[in-house]
Design a protein around this motif. Structure first.
Motif, PDB file in Angstrom:
ATOM      1  N   ASP A 129      13.946  -5.688  -4.193  1.00 26.35           N
ATOM      2  CA  ASP A 129      13.523  -4.730  -5.086  1.00 26.35           C
ATOM      3  C   ASP A 129      11.898  -4.472  -4.768  1.00 26.35           C
ATOM      4  N   HIS A 130      11.342  -5.463  -4.510  1.00 21.98           N
ATOM      5  CA  HIS A 130       9.966  -5.310  -4.231  1.00 21.98           C
ATOM      6  C   HIS A 130       9.484  -4.311  -2.845  1.00 21.98           C
ATOM      7  N   CYS A 131      10.432  -4.699  -1.940  1.00 24.26           N
ATOM      8  CA  CYS A 131      10.167  -4.006  -0.539  1.00 24.26           C
ATOM      9  C   CYS A 131      10.717  -2.500  -0.586  1.00 24.26           C
ATOM     10  N   ARG A 132      11.566  -2.136  -1.415  1.00 27.24           N
ATOM     11  CA  ARG A 132      11.948  -0.792  -1.348  1.00 27.24           C
ATOM     12  C   ARG A 132      11.260   0.231  -1.998  1.00 27.24           C
ATOM     13  N   GLU A 140      13.777   2.316   2.634  1.00 24.13           N
ATOM     14  CA  GLU A 140      15.258   1.801   2.277  1.00 24.13           C
ATOM     15  C   GLU A 140      15.381   0.452   2.883  1.00 24.13           C
ATOM     16  N   VAL A 141      15.734  -0.223   2.209  1.00 23.23           N
ATOM     17  CA  VAL A 141      15.946  -1.689   2.449  1.00 23.23           C
ATOM     18  C   VAL A 141      17.544  -1.970   2.665  1.00 23.23           C
ATOM     19  N   ARG A 142      17.931  -2.353   4.129  1.00 26.65           N
ATOM     20  CA  ARG A 142      19.166  -2.504   4.110  1.00 26.65           C
ATOM     21  C   ARG A 142      19.657  -3.826   3.900  1.00 26.65           C
ATOM     22  N   GLU A 150      15.144  -6.237   6.271  1.00 29.32           N
ATOM     23  CA  GLU A 150      15.400  -5.066   7.284  1.00 29.32           C
ATOM     24  C   GLU A 150      15.391  -3.831   6.631  1.00 29.32           C
ATOM     25  N   PHE A 151      14.648  -2.938   7.305  1.00 28.50           N
ATOM     26  CA  PHE A 151      14.662  -1.362   6.829  1.00 28.50           C
ATOM     27  C   PHE A 151      15.558  -0.684   7.732  1.00 28.50           C
ATOM     28  N   ALA A 152      15.721   0.605   7.028  1.00 22.82           N
ATOM     29  CA  ALA A 152      16.411   1.577   7.834  1.00 22.82           C
ATOM     30  C   ALA A 152      15.851   2.224   9.150  1.00 22.82           C
ATOM     31  N   ALA A 161       5.754  -1.207   5.386  1.00 26.02           N
ATOM     32  CA  ALA A 161       5.679  -2.482   4.463  1.00 26.02           C
ATOM     33  C   ALA A 161       4.702  -3.360   4.910  1.00 26.02           C
ATOM     34  N   VAL A 162       4.278  -3.442   6.205  1.00 23.32           N
ATOM     35  CA  VAL A 162       3.324  -4.200   6.568  1.00 23.32           C
ATOM     36  C   VAL A 162       1.971  -3.692   6.299  1.00 23.32           C
TER      37      VAL A 162
END
Length: 308
Positions: A119-122, A126-128, A147-149, A157-158
């Motif tokens: 939830d934080h990274c989305r 899109e977080v797969r 892992e992202f799309a 994210a970085v």
């Protein structure tokens, strides 16, 4: 029609389907269908659920691939129920995502779960998949893999999430520096989710862990066949005896790479008889690393009411 465990039915050719994520938890399938049919003829819309609760993502099948493409082009980043939804083609039958799509997240709170991390990274894409590592006793190690799309979302994210607060701690985010197969080996069985993708090519076998000891091979086969044709199920037992006590893990072989990949993507962390299954790609080296023998198998979440 929904498959077992809240898994949507794979209806129609993959090029007619889109994957929708970042959905509000309270959105119903009819609301999603109404939103998506503004660009074309929707055959069905089905939500992923867990224990009756939406997982915030869905599959939508259109009558034609042209309508599906329009949905990606026109409905991505539109508002539905107060959230900007993510719409992309359904990629489960395509190649394994590269290392560039993954990031390492450190300084996690000991209380952080994979759902908290996802939830934080989305917020940046899109977080797969999101996994939180733990030791052999199931205690968190304070880091995770996301892992992202796309590589662009991983880079975002970085750049944007380092130094942000997650459950009272400032996390740091960097690119994942581990190779696919060596990643599983070096992180060991204590890495939930593992990302043990096979560098040698597409796979058809998956490792399934955290199974209830009472589950039979037929019950597991029935559960896994919702994502594709199952050719063989091997439950691991004490002393490898045919009628010995289950070790709570198994290897399932599918007829196609697409079915195996769907199992990893859609059935990981879904519930079977009160336990959350652990599903990842199986490669032959896993037997030597002790995964299938259960020697290094971590402890997983179970329902609070369960006692074994």
């Amino acid at each position: 029609m929904k498959g077992k465990g809240g898994m949507p039915r794979m209806y129609g050719p993959v090029e007619n389907r889109v994957y929708v994520s970042n959905l509000p938890w309270n959105i119903a399938w009819q609301e999603l269908k109404d939103h998506m049919k503004t660009v074309g003829d929707v055959v069905y819309a089905d939500l992923f659920t867990e224990a009756g609760r939406s997982r915030g993502c869905a599959l939508v099948s259109f009558r034609s691939p042209e309508d599906a493409q329009r949905a990606v082009m026109e409905l991505h980043d539109t508002d539905l129920g107060g959230r900007k939804i993510i719409v992309r083609e359904d990629r489960v039958d395509q190649s394994t995502p590269s290392k560039e799509c993954r990031v390492y997240v450190g300084n996690l709170s000991w209380q952080a779960t994979w759902r908290d991390l996802k939830d934080h990274c989305r917020a940046v894409g899109e977080v797969r998949r999101a996994d939180v590592a733990g030791d052999l006793d199931g205690n968190p190690k304070g880091y995770g893999i996301v892992e992202f799309a796309s590589p662009e979302e991983a880079q975002a994210a970085v750049e944007q999430l380092t130094g942000t607060d997650l459950l009272g701690r400032e996390i740091f985010v960097r690119e994942d520096r581990e190779d696919n197969k060596s990643s599983a080996a070096s992180r060991g069985a204590s890495s939930y989710g593992g990302y043990g993708y096979n560098e040698q090519g597409p796979y058809t076998k998956v490792f399934v862990g955290n199974l209830p000891y009472s589950v039979t091979w037929q019950q597991l086969k029935d559960e896994m066949r919702q994502v594709g044709e199952v050719q063989h199920v091997e439950l691991f037992t004490e002393n490898a005896e045919p009628h010995g006590r289950s070790k709570g893990c198994a290897v399932v072989e599918f007829a196609t790479f697409g079915a195996a990949k769907r199992a990893v993507q859609y059935l990981h962390d879904t519930m079977l008889q009160g336990r959350y299954m652990y599903v990842r790609e199986y490669y032959e080296g896993a037997r030597r690393e002790g995964w299938d023998a259960g020697r290094q198998f971590p402890k997983f979440r179970v329902k609070a009411t369960e006692a074994q």
